[in-house]
Design a protein around this motif. Structure first.
Motif, PDB file in Angstrom:
ATOM      1  N   ASP A 102      -1.215  14.627  -6.114  1.00 56.28           N
ATOM      2  CA  ASP A 102       0.116  14.195  -5.670  1.00 56.28           C
ATOM      3  C   ASP A 102       0.945  13.746  -6.871  1.00 56.28           C
ATOM      4  OD1 ASP A 102      -0.198  14.569  -2.967  1.00 56.28           O
ATOM      5  OD2 ASP A 102      -0.083  12.438  -2.434  1.00 56.28           O
ATOM      6  N   ASP A 104       2.622  11.196  -6.989  1.00 55.94           N
ATOM      7  CA  ASP A 104       2.552   9.727  -7.097  1.00 55.94           C
ATOM      8  C   ASP A 104       1.174   9.268  -7.561  1.00 55.94           C
ATOM      9  OD1 ASP A 104       1.256  10.418  -4.768  1.00 55.94           O
ATOM     10  OD2 ASP A 104       2.001   8.720  -3.602  1.00 55.94           O
ATOM     11  N   HIS A 212      -3.482   6.105  -7.311  1.00 57.56           N
ATOM     12  CA  HIS A 212      -2.599   6.774  -6.356  1.00 57.56           C
ATOM     13  C   HIS A 212      -1.676   5.733  -5.730  1.00 57.56           C
ATOM     14  CE1 HIS A 212      -2.372   9.647  -2.603  1.00 57.56           C
ATOM     15  NE2 HIS A 212      -1.204   9.412  -3.147  1.00 57.56           N
ATOM     16  N   LYS A 218       7.217   3.758  -3.916  1.00 56.30           N
ATOM     17  CA  LYS A 218       6.657   4.466  -5.075  1.00 56.30           C
ATOM     18  C   LYS A 218       7.059   3.736  -6.355  1.00 56.30           C
ATOM     19  CE  LYS A 218       5.098   7.723  -2.402  1.00 56.30           C
ATOM     20  NZ  LYS A 218       3.708   7.562  -1.946  1.00 56.30           N
TER      21      LYS A 218
HETATM   22 MN    MN Z   1       0.712  10.375  -2.535  1.00 57.90          MN
END
Ligand code: MN
Ligand code: UDP
Length: 261
Positions: A102, A104, A212, A218
């Motif tokens: 991902d 992020d 993560h 975020k």
């Molecule tokens: Mn993620």
């Protein structure tokens, strides 16, 4: 090896920031693998240019435009837009094996050993450990698998509305079939663990190899003061990812921002 790659996805400029930090984190830890980022049509020219400097391959995926089975699947399930885009990683058939991450996530160590694993390897989801978390997974690109995934998606949808629901439905024997496909949690350490199981985080957290930033907020959602090296905003929330959030911002400021000038 030239035919193995880390792959990520960014459909907009916010997630592109994440992809920049992720790419830089993998390079800093001296990966020998190729780096691929899938981008959507809404990613700006500037972001694309920065991604070009960090990634070996920047590939535009426009599911709406593709005129193929993905487009058809999309027309039937418009709710699963980003999910279809993520599944596109299976079409990277010029690689034999890949690790999806991902945008992020951030590598805090070299993780090339993940390529010793087979499809579909992933770490347990902290919310429901019989499901894998789809933020980090090992897969083998294949047009056949891609077709089957799209078909599964169209017929069954996603029980959580995203790619994790689809992938857990499709690779449904993950929980029981082969323990080698269970990646240790340190390859997908979400900061949720810090407040759900603090003693374990204190015991094992230092071994983390991938962090993560799962969930609504975020790293790029916060404001950052580079002079004081402090993250601003909801401090309580920010304090649940202690040093990692600062590490993300410090990579962003020192390695990514200069590329934007
Ligand atoms: Mn993620
Ligand atoms: N993603 C994206 N654009 C979006 C949402 C998601 O490119 O608008 C990609 C990105 O790579 C992201 C991944 O899909 O990391 C999964 O979404 P997210 O990380 O937000 O989900 P979470 O891990 O918080 O469940």
């Amino acid at each position: 090896m030239a035919d193995q790659a880390f792959v990520t996805l960014a459909t907009n400029d916010r997630y592109a920031k994440g992809a920049m930090v992720l790419g830089k984190s993998l390079r800093n830890h001296k990966t020998s693998k190729k780096l691929v980022v899938l981008i959507g049509p809404h990613v700006s020219e500037l972001s694309r240019a920065v991604l070009q400097t960090l990634y070996d391959e920047v590939r535009l995926v426009d599911v709406m435009d593709s005129g193929d089975t993905a487009h058809l699947a999309m027309m039937q399930r418009p709710d699963l837009g980003v999910t279809f885009t993520k599944l596109h990683c299976w079409t990277l058939t010029h690689y034999t094996k890949c690790v999806f991450m991902d945008a992020d996530t951030m590598a805090v160590a070299n993780i090339d050993e993940l390529f010793d694993r087979e499809e579909l390897s992933a770490a347990p989801d902290p919310g429901w450990p019989d499901c894998f978390n789809s933020g980090v997974f090992v897969f083998s690109p294949s047009n056949e698998t891609y077709g089957k995934l799209l078909q599964y998606c169209t017929e069954h949808g996603s029980f959580d509305g995203g790619d994790q629901g689809v992938l857990n439905g499709y690779f449904s024997d993950w929980a029981t079939a082969d323990i080698r496909k269970h990646l240790p949690f340190i390859y997908n350490m979400s900061s949720i663990a810090i407040y759900t199981y603090l003693p374990a985080f204190k015991q094992y957290g230092a071994n983390a190899k991938v962090v993560h930033f799962l969930g609504k907020t975020k790293p790029w959602s916060y404001a950052y003061d580079p002079n004081q090296r402090r993250v601003q905003g909801n401090v309580q929330e920010a304090s649940s990812h202690p040093g990692y959030l600062l590490e993300w911002w410090s990579l962003y400021c020192s390695c990514v921002l200069p590329l934007k000038q």
